[in-house]
Design an enzyme around this catalytic site. Structure first.
Site, PDB file in Angstrom:
ATOM      1  N   LYS A   9       0.913  -1.083  -0.135  1.00 17.88           N
ATOM      2  CA  LYS A   9      -0.040  -0.093   0.164  1.00 17.88           C
ATOM      3  C   LYS A   9       1.052   1.184  -0.082  1.00 17.88           C
ATOM      4  CE  LYS A   9       0.940   1.462   4.549  1.00 17.88           C
ATOM      5  NZ  LYS A   9       1.764   2.512   4.658  1.00 17.88           N
ATOM      6  N   ASP A 140      -2.381  -2.180  10.350  1.00 23.10           N
ATOM      7  CA  ASP A 140      -2.720  -1.949   8.879  1.00 23.10           C
ATOM      8  C   ASP A 140      -3.172  -3.128   8.311  1.00 23.10           C
ATOM      9  OD1 ASP A 140      -1.751   0.654   8.727  1.00 23.10           O
ATOM     10  OD2 ASP A 140       0.290   0.035   8.047  1.00 23.10           O
TER      11      ASP A 140
HETATM   12  P1  ATP Z   1       4.199  -0.002   7.657  1.00 18.21           P
HETATM   13  O1  ATP Z   1       3.951   0.943   6.442  1.00 18.21           O
HETATM   14  O2  ATP Z   1       2.878  -0.757   8.146  1.00 18.21           O
HETATM   15  O3  ATP Z   1       4.807   0.773   8.730  1.00 18.21           O
HETATM   16  P2  ATP Z   1       6.629  -0.960   6.972  1.00 18.21           P
HETATM   17  O4  ATP Z   1       6.511  -1.305   5.313  1.00 18.21           O
HETATM   18  O5  ATP Z   1       7.256  -0.072   7.202  1.00 18.21           O
HETATM   19  O6  ATP Z   1       5.046  -1.261   7.282  1.00 18.21           O
HETATM   20  P3  ATP Z   1       7.219  -3.984   7.136  1.00 18.21           P
HETATM   21  O7  ATP Z   1       7.823  -4.367   5.762  1.00 18.21           O
HETATM   22  O8  ATP Z   1       5.837  -4.438   7.328  1.00 18.21           O
HETATM   23  O9  ATP Z   1       7.059  -2.352   7.521  1.00 18.21           O
HETATM   24  O10 ATP Z   1       8.367  -4.529   8.110  1.00 18.21           O
HETATM   25  C1  ATP Z   1       8.480  -4.013   9.512  1.00 18.21           C
HETATM   26  C2  ATP Z   1       8.993  -5.049  10.584  1.00 18.21           C
HETATM   27  O11 ATP Z   1       8.374  -6.140  10.465  1.00 18.21           O
HETATM   28  C3  ATP Z   1      10.440  -5.387   9.762  1.00 18.21           C
HETATM   29  O12 ATP Z   1      11.309  -5.075  10.964  1.00 18.21           O
HETATM   30  C4  ATP Z   1      10.424  -6.680   9.572  1.00 18.21           C
HETATM   31  O13 ATP Z   1      11.519  -7.361   9.889  1.00 18.21           O
HETATM   32  C5  ATP Z   1       9.176  -7.395  10.323  1.00 18.21           C
HETATM   33  N1  ATP Z   1       8.494  -8.366   9.643  1.00 18.21           N
HETATM   34  C6  ATP Z   1       7.743  -9.417  10.244  1.00 18.21           C
HETATM   35  N2  ATP Z   1       7.264 -10.007   9.179  1.00 18.21           N
HETATM   36  C7  ATP Z   1       7.474  -9.598   8.000  1.00 18.21           C
HETATM   37  C8  ATP Z   1       7.125  -9.878   6.545  1.00 18.21           C
HETATM   38  N3  ATP Z   1       6.298 -10.984   6.415  1.00 18.21           N
HETATM   39  N4  ATP Z   1       7.572  -9.184   5.630  1.00 18.21           N
HETATM   40  C9  ATP Z   1       8.315  -7.940   5.979  1.00 18.21           C
HETATM   41  N5  ATP Z   1       8.595  -7.633   7.377  1.00 18.21           N
HETATM   42  C10 ATP Z   1       8.181  -8.402   8.315  1.00 18.21           C
END
Ligand code: ATP
Length: 284
Positions: A9, A140
């Site tokens: 997203k 989310d």
């Molecule tokens: P948001 O936009 O919701 O803040 P984000 O894109 O910043 O999300 P994610 O990619 O969801 O962040 O990753 C956040 C943390 O979650 C990372 O530190 C990662 O190690 C952990 N994590 C756990 N499971 C997963 C997964 N399946 N894919 C990606 N990251 C994961």
């Protein structure tokens, strides 16, 4: 065996309205699903959860846990708890969405597991029930279950579907470095924004097709926070805009910056303007 796409997203707007008594932030965000996706396959097993992950395609993939801390795994456990049955599942995950980038990659995987287990076990749980399970994994996740274009309020789980919008092209630039969502919100609290996006006005402008007016109002109150850690965010925005992007903004807690475009030729030109990791995708 079945396959689900776990789509990323972007936040067309991100506003923080305050901190609630339960410690969560009250947010108001316009969220949009994009085509960039992880692939999730699920298979029935006799019980429990297993996870195989290929994250070689993304920078920093080796930092994502492959055990019960992985959000895909946590989603399967919450699904089993909700159903009160040991609905065994083997999850295979191929990561394409950069991690800790503001694109909800982990939440998207969790949502795909929840949708997929409902199909795998032919349970016919309602969307509301799937979102209830998702909210136990992360704020989310309910949006990632529903997808499309939504206003997301509360701590992120109160969703209102918005009128369909034009299918804009999206160029993503992911500057080096990661931003943890927890760090971004904590830093924001020390210095909250004084100017907030006019969210309802933007929704009305998009509904009437006045995208130029909406784009002028797009904003993300976490952008100034992310800039403290990753100044390249501002650089990407500037380059996107001077290459002809209709709008350029940071997504989520960053550091990914997105540009919206009308056509493929513009997307290629805009993508060539930045020297970071770049993805060309579109609204889904
Ligand atoms: P948001 O936009 O919701 O803040 P984000 O894109 O910043 O999300 P994610 O990619 O969801 O962040 O990753 C956040 C943390 O979650 C990372 O530190 C990662 O190690 C952990 N994590 C756990 N499971 C997963 C997964 N399946 N894919 C990606 N990251 C994961």
């Amino acid at each position: 065996m079945l396959k689900e796409f776990a789509r990323a997203k972007i936040n067309l707007t991100l506003d923080i309205l305050g901190v609630r008594a339960d410690g969560y932030h009250e947010v108001s965000m316009i969220m949009q699903t994009i085509a960039l996706a992880d692939a999730v396959t699920l298979e029935k097993i006799s019980g429990g959860v297993t996870l195989a992950m290929d994250a070689t395609g993304i920078a920093g993939g080796e930092t994502i846990p492959t055990d019960e801390r992985n959000l895909a795994w946590r989603a399967a456990v919450e699904f089993q708890k909700f159903c009160g049955k040991d609905l065994g599942v083997a999850i295979a995950l191929t990561k394409k969405i950069p991690a800790a980038a503001g694109l909800a990659g982990g939440s998207a995987d969790a949502a795909a597991v929840i949708r997929g287990m409902n199909r795998l076990y032919d349970l016919h749980l309602t969307e509301d029930e799937l979102c209830t399970i998702g909210a136990c994994v992360g704020s989310d996740v309910p949006f990632c279950i529903i997808g499309g274009t939504c206003l997301s309020e509360g701590r992120g789980e109160v969703l209102t579907r918005l009128a369909p919008v034009k299918k804009f092209g999206v160029v993503l630039a992911k500057p080096d470095g990661e931003i943890s969502t927890a760090w971004a919100y904590k830093t924001y609290d020390a210095q909250p924004a004084t100017v907030h996006p006019p969210t309802q006005e933007i929704i009305a402008q998009m509904a009437s097709g006045d995208y130029d007016a909406a784009f002028k109002n797009f904003s993300n109150v976490l952008e100034s926070v992310a800039l403290k850690k990753i100044p390249a965010v501002a650089d990407c925005k500037r380059k996107f805009l001077s290459a002809g992007a209709r709008v350029a903004l940071m997504s989520g807690s960053g550091p990914t910056v997105f540009a919206l475009t009308d056509d493929d030729a513009a997307a290629k030109r805009i993508a060539a303007a930045v020297d970071t990791q770049v993805f060309i995708t579109k609204f889904h």
